[in-house]
Write an enzyme that holds these catalytic residues in place. Structure first.
Site, PDB file in Angstrom:
ATOM      1  N   HIS A  28     -25.827 -80.851 -10.921  1.00  0.00           N
ATOM      2  CA  HIS A  28     -26.625 -81.919 -12.387  1.00  0.00           C
ATOM      3  C   HIS A  28     -26.024 -81.636 -13.494  1.00  0.00           C
ATOM      4  CE1 HIS A  28     -30.841 -81.873 -10.101  1.00  0.00           C
ATOM      5  NE2 HIS A  28     -30.416 -80.232  -9.121  1.00  0.00           N
ATOM      6  N   ARG A  33     -10.421 -66.406 -16.381  1.00  0.00           N
ATOM      7  CA  ARG A  33     -11.225 -66.189 -16.573  1.00  0.00           C
ATOM      8  C   ARG A  33     -11.566 -65.586 -18.199  1.00  0.00           C
ATOM      9  NH1 ARG A  33     -15.184 -66.612 -12.446  1.00  0.00           N
ATOM     10  NH2 ARG A  33     -16.897 -64.597 -13.461  1.00  0.00           N
ATOM     11  N   VAL A  54     -20.384 -67.825 -10.204  1.00  0.00           N
ATOM     12  CA  VAL A  54     -20.804 -66.087 -10.449  1.00  0.00           C
ATOM     13  C   VAL A  54     -20.805 -65.809  -8.417  1.00  0.00           C
ATOM     14  CG1 VAL A  54     -22.708 -65.244 -11.535  1.00  0.00           C
ATOM     15  CG2 VAL A  54     -21.816 -67.379 -12.469  1.00  0.00           C
ATOM     16  N   HIS A  80     -30.066 -88.824 -11.775  1.00  0.00           N
ATOM     17  CA  HIS A  80     -28.980 -89.236 -10.500  1.00  0.00           C
ATOM     18  C   HIS A  80     -29.782 -89.489  -9.136  1.00  0.00           C
ATOM     19  CE1 HIS A  80     -31.436 -85.426  -9.589  1.00  0.00           C
ATOM     20  NE2 HIS A  80     -31.477 -85.629  -8.005  1.00  0.00           N
ATOM     21  N   ARG A 134     -20.030 -83.631   1.155  1.00  0.00           N
ATOM     22  CA  ARG A 134     -19.571 -82.574   1.547  1.00  0.00           C
ATOM     23  C   ARG A 134     -19.009 -82.301   0.376  1.00  0.00           C
ATOM     24  NH1 ARG A 134     -18.837 -81.806   7.023  1.00  0.00           N
ATOM     25  NH2 ARG A 134     -19.535 -83.098   8.171  1.00  0.00           N
ATOM     26  N   HIS A 140     -26.544 -87.569  -6.488  1.00  0.00           N
ATOM     27  CA  HIS A 140     -24.810 -86.778  -7.589  1.00  0.00           C
ATOM     28  C   HIS A 140     -23.964 -86.768  -8.250  1.00  0.00           C
ATOM     29  CE1 HIS A 140     -28.456 -83.479  -8.128  1.00  0.00           C
ATOM     30  NE2 HIS A 140     -29.162 -83.581  -6.605  1.00  0.00           N
ATOM     31  N   TYR A 175     -33.919 -75.935  -0.446  1.00  0.00           N
ATOM     32  CA  TYR A 175     -33.336 -75.156  -1.786  1.00  0.00           C
ATOM     33  C   TYR A 175     -33.156 -74.073  -2.151  1.00  0.00           C
ATOM     34  CZ  TYR A 175     -35.581 -76.844  -6.643  1.00  0.00           C
ATOM     35  OH  TYR A 175     -36.288 -76.344  -7.326  1.00  0.00           O
ATOM     36  N   TYR A 178     -29.312 -70.295 -11.261  1.00  0.00           N
ATOM     37  CA  TYR A 178     -29.248 -71.731 -11.857  1.00  0.00           C
ATOM     38  C   TYR A 178     -28.965 -71.631 -13.371  1.00  0.00           C
ATOM     39  CZ  TYR A 178     -32.245 -72.466  -7.693  1.00  0.00           C
ATOM     40  OH  TYR A 178     -32.054 -72.678  -5.896  1.00  0.00           O
ATOM     41  N   GLN A 179     -29.568 -70.412 -13.867  1.00  0.00           N
ATOM     42  CA  GLN A 179     -28.873 -70.200 -15.824  1.00  0.00           C
ATOM     43  C   GLN A 179     -29.123 -69.236 -16.072  1.00  0.00           C
ATOM     44  OE1 GLN A 179     -29.455 -72.391 -17.355  1.00  0.00           O
ATOM     45  NE2 GLN A 179     -31.837 -74.459 -16.325  1.00  0.00           N
TER      46      GLN A 179
END
Length: 489
Positions: A93, A333, A34, A111, A23, A88, A199, A258-259
């Site tokens: 990641h 930021r 973001v 992982h 969780r 994980h 996902y 993701y990137q």
């Protein structure tokens, strides 16, 4: 997925401290900074994968009774889906892909390996073996089967060819007659598995990105056929375009989320904070032994206490001040400053930080002296899931005239509009040290690019005159190959 019904054994696993830990593990690492909607965690993703794994196994069982898929098989597949991400670390990641390689160079740790070890720890710590036997599981065979599915099936590259895989079957949980079961949760052969199906749907939902892939349709047209001596999950030939759409959707998610460049630099900053705090964080493991952030992977009792909240932003502990300063920059930021993007082709950074620091400044330029640690080089890879290769290259199909015979489909048979390249590397250079002169760092970057020679695709600039030049070039449809912020008024 709507309302889902969970087997009582899955509920017992969910109600353990080891699983409840998920969780507090962000599904998308730093993407929450973001995308405000990216607040979901590994907990709900794991339940979704368990549900889809059961749905897929049941679909194959109904369509092909001759496969002899048993209740035990379905339950094991569900448990593997539920527990596949137990290992994980904090921010997903980020932990095994950024932090551990820097904290423990040469450590080949993933992982998936931790997921298997935590699953063992979960079963033993909560005395679940008798419960599993009550639900008709056969131990230790089914426990081995679950752990083998979590670790991922061996692909042809890992097994040195399919013939070797057939002759030296590496698994104990199930035999070759049920080899297709190893492709449901973590499919190393072609990457088409229920982990991705969940996902894709979940991340697109939370990020507000349209998902064009329908996994329910894939379930409808999936069949098990024999290919190369093994039983593999195949799709209908007419579904080849939908599978290309699936892999394209994957590349879009990588590019947009993701990137995402801001996401990646935030993750690098979090990893740097972990590195600064590593040796100062003490976590108690088994038998009272103490571990830090990077060594906790050696003890599952200690590792299950890692959630990413080990670095307090306030309080005593002056030894954590450097880590706190980096995390505070994220909150403010005040990210690492973007210098530019070189077009390096296939070249990858090796000692670029040292080279950037050693650039000889221009004559009369009042440049700071830089250290390699002042720079960060972020490598972003966007592909279709099979590196630079065609993602459909390892997928087998069938047609309605021979539904039990596996056939490959070449790209020439699909379309002439398919991409020529399926992988792209994007390299961005940043200034980490906020006490250094940004304009001087940009000059170092541009001069460094000129010495290689790299084409400079992007260089940040803030000068009003340079902004005017940039806008003018766009208006005249002139390509801006190089912009250097050295104008002196």
């Amino acid at each position: 997925h709507g309302h889902v019904e969970l087997h009582p054994l899955l509920v017992r696993i969910i109600d353990t401290p080891q699983f409840q830990r998920l969780r507090n593990i962000k599904q998308l690492g730093g993407a929450y900074y973001v995308y405000p909607g990216a607040s979901h965690n590994r907990f709900e993703h794991s339940i979704g994968v368990a549900y889809l794994a059961g749905e897929f196994a049941q679909a194959l069982r109904t369509r092909q009774p001759e496969l002899d898929i048993t209740d035990r098989d379905v339950l094991c597949v569900k448990i593997a889906g539920l527990c596949h991400d137990l290992g994980h670390g904090p921010f997903s990641h980020l932990f095994d892909g950024m932090f551990i390689p820097k904290a423990r160079p040469g450590e080949n740790w993933r992982h998936e390996q931790a997921s298997v070890e935590i699953f063992d720890h979960l079963v033993n710590d909560n005395n679940l073996r008798p419960v599993m036997e009550e639900h008709q599981l056969v131990l230790p065979q089914d426990l081995n089967f679950i752990k083998e599915m979590i670790g991922g099936s061996l692909g042809p590259n890992e097994a040195q060819g399919e013939e070797v895989l057939i002759n030296l079957w590496p698994y104990e949980g199930r035999g070759q007659d049920k080899s297709f079961l190893y492709e449901i949760v973590a499919n190393k052969r072609n990457g088409i598995d229920v982990d991705k199906f969940d996902y894709f749907a979940r991340d697109c939902h939370h990020l507000g990105i349209r998902n064009n892939f329908d996994h329910q349709r894939f379930f409808l047209f999936a069949r098990v056929c024999e290919a190369g001596g093994l039983k593999q999950i195949c799709s209908r030939d007419k579904e080849v375009h939908n599978l290309y759409d699936m892999f394209h959707a994957r590349s879009c998610l990588y590019r947009k989320a993701y990137q995402h460049p801001v996401n990646k630099i935030i993750e690098h900053m979090i990893a740097d904070a972990f590195l600064k705090a590593d040796k100062h964080i003490q976590i108690e493991g088994s038998e009272g032994n103490m571990y830090n952030l990077s060594t906790a992977i050696d003890d599952m009792e200690a590792y299950t206490k890692l959630t990413g909240q080990q670095i307090p932003l306030s309080g005593e502990h002056p030894e954590l001040e450097e880590a706190r300063r980096i995390l505070q920059r994220i909150i403010d930021r005040n990210f690492y400053k973007y210098l530019g993007r070189p077009d390096t082709g296939n070249e990858r950074p090796t000692e670029w930080k040292e080279e950037l620091a050693q650039v000889v400044p221009e004559e009369n330029a009042q440049d700071d002296e830089f250290e390699p640690e002042d720079f960060e080089i972020v490598v972003t890879t966007v592909d279709y899931g099979n590196r630079e290769n065609d993602p459909i290259g390892n997928v087998n199909f069938y047609n309605k005239y021979a539904p039990d015979r596996a056939i490959p489909i070449s790209r020439e048979q699909v379309s002439r509009l398919l991409p020529q390249n399926f992988s792209e590397h994007i390299i961005r250079v940043y200034l980490k040290n906020e006490d250094r002169n940004l304009a001087a760092a940009k000059r170092h970057f541009v001069q460094w690019c000129e010495t290689h020679p790299f084409q400079v695709l992007e260089v940040t600039f803030r000068s009003t005159l340079l902004n005017i030049v940039h806008v003018l070039c766009e208006a005249l449809k002139l390509e801006v190959l190089l912009v250097i912020d050295f104008i002196k008024l």
